[in-house]
Structure formats: C-alpha cells, structure tokens
Design a protein around this motif. Structure first.
Motif, PDB file in Angstrom:
ATOM      1  N   ILE A  73       0.829  -1.209   0.000  1.00  0.00           N
ATOM      2  CA  ILE A  73       0.000   0.000   0.000  1.00  0.00           C
ATOM      3  C   ILE A  73       0.863   1.260   0.000  1.00  0.00           C
ATOM      4  N   ALA A  74       2.021   1.191   0.642  1.00  0.00           N
ATOM      5  CA  ALA A  74       2.917   2.347   0.719  1.00  0.00           C
ATOM      6  C   ALA A  74       3.811   2.490  -0.511  1.00  0.00           C
ATOM      7  N   ASP A  75       3.815   1.478  -1.377  1.00  0.00           N
ATOM      8  CA  ASP A  75       4.696   1.494  -2.552  1.00  0.00           C
ATOM      9  C   ASP A  75       4.142   2.442  -3.622  1.00  0.00           C
ATOM     10  N   PRO A  76       5.006   3.093  -4.403  1.00  0.00           N
ATOM     11  CA  PRO A  76       4.535   3.993  -5.466  1.00  0.00           C
ATOM     12  C   PRO A  76       3.631   3.319  -6.499  1.00  0.00           C
ATOM     13  N   VAL A  77       3.754   2.007  -6.651  1.00  0.00           N
ATOM     14  CA  VAL A  77       2.935   1.301  -7.632  1.00  0.00           C
ATOM     15  C   VAL A  77       1.467   1.233  -7.205  1.00  0.00           C
ATOM     16  N   TYR A  78       1.207   1.442  -5.913  1.00  0.00           N
ATOM     17  CA  TYR A  78      -0.156   1.230  -5.405  1.00  0.00           C
ATOM     18  C   TYR A  78      -1.140   2.278  -5.927  1.00  0.00           C
ATOM     19  N   GLY A  79      -0.712   3.525  -6.049  1.00  0.00           N
ATOM     20  CA  GLY A  79      -1.604   4.580  -6.518  1.00  0.00           C
ATOM     21  C   GLY A  79      -2.176   4.285  -7.894  1.00  0.00           C
ATOM     22  N   PRO A  80      -1.340   4.041  -8.910  1.00  0.00           N
ATOM     23  CA  PRO A  80      -1.857   3.688 -10.240  1.00  0.00           C
ATOM     24  C   PRO A  80      -2.682   2.393 -10.215  1.00  0.00           C
ATOM     25  N   PHE A  81      -2.272   1.422  -9.405  1.00  0.00           N
ATOM     26  CA  PHE A  81      -3.026   0.172  -9.275  1.00  0.00           C
ATOM     27  C   PHE A  81      -4.439   0.449  -8.791  1.00  0.00           C
ATOM     28  N   ALA A  82      -4.568   1.235  -7.725  1.00  0.00           N
ATOM     29  CA  ALA A  82      -5.881   1.530  -7.157  1.00  0.00           C
ATOM     30  C   ALA A  82      -6.733   2.348  -8.124  1.00  0.00           C
ATOM     31  N   LYS A  83      -6.127   3.305  -8.797  1.00  0.00           N
ATOM     32  CA  LYS A  83      -6.856   4.138  -9.758  1.00  0.00           C
ATOM     33  C   LYS A  83      -7.396   3.286 -10.904  1.00  0.00           C
ATOM     34  N   HIS A  84      -6.593   2.344 -11.366  1.00  0.00           N
ATOM     35  CA  HIS A  84      -7.010   1.446 -12.447  1.00  0.00           C
ATOM     36  C   HIS A  84      -8.174   0.569 -11.992  1.00  0.00           C
ATOM     37  N   LEU A  85      -8.085   0.004 -10.797  1.00  0.00           N
ATOM     38  CA  LEU A  85      -9.149  -0.853 -10.279  1.00  0.00           C
ATOM     39  C   LEU A  85     -10.448  -0.070 -10.111  1.00  0.00           C
ATOM     40  N   MET A  86     -10.359   1.162  -9.659  1.00  0.00           N
ATOM     41  CA  MET A  86     -11.559   1.957  -9.393  1.00  0.00           C
ATOM     42  C   MET A  86     -12.359   2.260 -10.647  1.00  0.00           C
ATOM     43  N   THR A  87     -11.805   2.015 -11.833  1.00  0.00           N
ATOM     44  CA  THR A  87     -12.560   2.243 -13.065  1.00  0.00           C
ATOM     45  C   THR A  87     -13.703   1.244 -13.232  1.00  0.00           C
ATOM     46  N   ILE A  88     -13.687   0.149 -12.466  1.00  0.00           N
ATOM     47  CA  ILE A  88     -14.779  -0.832 -12.554  1.00  0.00           C
ATOM     48  C   ILE A  88     -15.527  -0.954 -11.220  1.00  0.00           C
ATOM     49  N   VAL A  89     -15.324   0.010 -10.340  1.00  0.00           N
ATOM     50  CA  VAL A  89     -15.902  -0.034  -8.997  1.00  0.00           C
ATOM     51  C   VAL A  89     -16.946   1.061  -8.843  1.00  0.00           C
ATOM     52  N   ASP A  90     -18.041   0.729  -8.156  1.00  0.00           N
ATOM     53  CA  ASP A  90     -19.123   1.687  -7.907  1.00  0.00           C
ATOM     54  C   ASP A  90     -19.373   1.786  -6.405  1.00  0.00           C
ATOM     55  N   GLY A  91     -18.614   2.640  -5.735  1.00  0.00           N
ATOM     56  CA  GLY A  91     -18.779   2.802  -4.296  1.00  0.00           C
ATOM     57  C   GLY A  91     -17.498   2.498  -3.550  1.00  0.00           C
ATOM     58  N   PRO A  92     -17.496   2.747  -2.246  1.00  0.00           N
ATOM     59  CA  PRO A  92     -16.277   2.543  -1.455  1.00  0.00           C
ATOM     60  C   PRO A  92     -15.945   1.061  -1.267  1.00  0.00           C
ATOM     61  N   ILE A  93     -14.652   0.770  -1.286  1.00  0.00           N
ATOM     62  CA  ILE A  93     -14.151  -0.578  -0.992  1.00  0.00           C
ATOM     63  C   ILE A  93     -13.830  -0.651   0.496  1.00  0.00           C
ATOM     64  N   THR A  94     -14.286  -1.707   1.149  1.00  0.00           N
ATOM     65  CA  THR A  94     -13.888  -1.934   2.534  1.00  0.00           C
ATOM     66  C   THR A  94     -12.779  -2.984   2.556  1.00  0.00           C
ATOM     67  N   MET A  95     -11.798  -2.774   3.448  1.00  0.00           N
ATOM     68  CA  MET A  95     -10.654  -3.678   3.485  1.00  0.00           C
ATOM     69  C   MET A  95     -10.195  -3.867   4.923  1.00  0.00           C
ATOM     70  N   HIS A  96     -10.081  -5.126   5.320  1.00  0.00           N
ATOM     71  CA  HIS A  96      -9.568  -5.471   6.639  1.00  0.00           C
ATOM     72  C   HIS A  96      -8.622  -6.664   6.487  1.00  0.00           C
ATOM     73  N   HIS A  97      -8.058  -7.095   7.607  1.00  0.00           N
ATOM     74  CA  HIS A  97      -7.137  -8.232   7.609  1.00  0.00           C
ATOM     75  C   HIS A  97      -7.486  -9.151   8.777  1.00  0.00           C
ATOM     76  N   ALA A  98      -7.348 -10.441   8.543  1.00  0.00           N
ATOM     77  CA  ALA A  98      -7.640 -11.421   9.582  1.00  0.00           C
ATOM     78  C   ALA A  98      -6.479 -12.391   9.738  1.00  0.00           C
ATOM     79  N   ASN A  99      -6.319 -12.866  10.951  1.00  0.00           N
ATOM     80  CA  ASN A  99      -5.399 -13.981  11.217  1.00  0.00           C
ATOM     81  C   ASN A  99      -6.234 -15.245  11.329  1.00  0.00           C
ATOM     82  N   PHE A 100      -6.286 -16.015  10.242  1.00  0.00           N
ATOM     83  CA  PHE A 100      -7.133 -17.204  10.215  1.00  0.00           C
ATOM     84  C   PHE A 100      -6.413 -18.434  10.775  1.00  0.00           C
ATOM     85  N   THR A 101      -7.195 -19.251  11.434  1.00  0.00           N
ATOM     86  CA  THR A 101      -6.764 -20.587  11.829  1.00  0.00           C
ATOM     87  C   THR A 101      -7.681 -21.595  11.148  1.00  0.00           C
ATOM     88  N   PRO A 102      -7.174 -22.510  10.331  1.00  0.00           N
ATOM     89  CA  PRO A 102      -5.762 -22.627   9.948  1.00  0.00           C
ATOM     90  C   PRO A 102      -5.386 -21.613   8.874  1.00  0.00           C
TER      91      PRO A 102
END
Length: 220
Positions: A73-102
C-alpha cells in the motif's frame, strides 16, 4: 510475523463482467490481480461474487504478514493500481485483515474443495476469548454433524471496526468464520436440523451483530 489474509469487499459497476477476461472489466480485473500477485509476500488470492448480492465481489489475499500488505500500500505502484481498479468499482471498498486458523484458509475458500463458502461475520464490543471458544465449539459441531460441509477457517479481524450497532463513534472487534460447503443447499438443509437449532445460541451470546452471506470463490 504471522501470516494474514486481506479481506476486501468491492462493489462493482453495473455490467462489469470480470469473469470474461476479454471484456473491458475483465481486463482491468486480471491486470489488478496480476499486480497484486507480483508483490513481495503474496501467497495466493481468492475472489468471487456474493451469492445474495452479485454486484459485490469479495477478494481475499493471503500474505506472508500484515506488514507485507502494508508495504504494498505504501509502494509507489499502489496509486496507479488503485486508480485502475476503481474504473470498474461503484462505491467505497472496505478492506480489513484477519489472522485465520488454519492458515492458509484455502480448503474453506478454494472452489476445488469448497464450491460455496458461508461467510460468518460477528461484531463484538471487544475481543472476547469466551466467544471465540463458543464459535470454535459450534464449528466443531458443524464439521462433525453437517452433511456437505468441507472445511472451516476462523479468526479475528486485526483492525478495530465501526458498526452502527456499537454506537456512534465507537469501534469494536470482528470475528470471521469461513465455512466451505459442497453447495448452498447443503448449508440451508443443515440450518433446519436439530444440530444447528440446538447450538446456534453459541453464536448469539456476545455479538451486537451477526451477518451471514455466501460467496463462490475462485482461487488465483
């Protein structure tokens, strides 16, 4: 550093056919997945439309650690990546992280083993070990008694999460269960059994909200 799974919920633009790699949306989607898969710490990805709401796609990505995804997310490549993805998105993306077992949670998510996955989300005021034990007890019953169940993975969301049932401005913790089934019908039939009805109370003591939906994941 423990491995972690990114959980992103993505509302697609109307008509976005990400399943067709030759379509405009499909090309954006595949390009986005390729970018993610090239990052340091990437393990694998799973994605699919919610059965109950097909305009929403869930993307889960296994990383070597939470820190590896934050580095992307902090890498310079992330900005263009996110902008490109948002061209097919309608609304806010929610993002979280989980520690799954297993970990990895592949058996409960990959279409090769689990054609459909029940996604169970439980919102609590705080992380509660007794609730976690109750969920694990419930999942043990499911795996022992239910016909058509394939696998399960479960864990806490790393981030604190807002929810209307927690109250304005308050954050809590979320416990997520991923339960793989051979079909949606298999899960619906289990919900009618005494094994489910006699034990579902284990999921209801503690959470201020419980949500269930189903997603048919494909593993990249």
């Amino acid at each position: 550093m423990a491995p972690a799974t990114e959980i992103a919920t993505i509302p697609l633009s109307a008509g976005a056919d990400i399943e067709d790699p030759s379509s405009p949306a499909g090309k954006v989607w595949q390009s986005s997945l390729d970018t993610v898969s090239q990052q340091e710490g990437f393990q694998r990805a799973y994605y699919g439309r919610e059965v109950e709401n097909p305009s929403v796609v869930q993307l889960l990505v296994d990383w070597d650690s939470y820190e590896h995804h934050r580095k992307f997310i902090a890498d310079p490549v992330y900005g263009p990546f996110a902008k490109h993805l948002m061209t097919i998105v309608d609304g806010p993306i929610t993002m979280h992280h989980a520690n799954f077992t297993p970990h990895p949670p592949s058996a409960a998510l990959s279409h090769t083993t689990s054609p459909v996955t029940e996604v169970l989300t439980c919102v609590l005021p705080s992380q509660d070990e007794s609730f976690e034990k109750n969920v694990n007890k419930f999942l043990d019953i499911v795996k022992e008694k239910a016909e058509g169940v394939k696998a399960a993975a479960q864990g806490w969301i790393i981030e604190d999460v807002e929810h209307e049932n927690l109250g304005s401005g308050k954050k809590g913790k979320v416990f997520v269960g991923m339960i793989g089934w051979e079909s949606l019908d298999a899960h619906m039939k289990f919900r009618e059994t005494s094994d489910f009805k006699d034990n579902v109370h284990l999921l209801r003591k503690g959470p201020v909200a419980v949500e269930v939906h189903h997603t048919a994941f494909v593993e990249k």
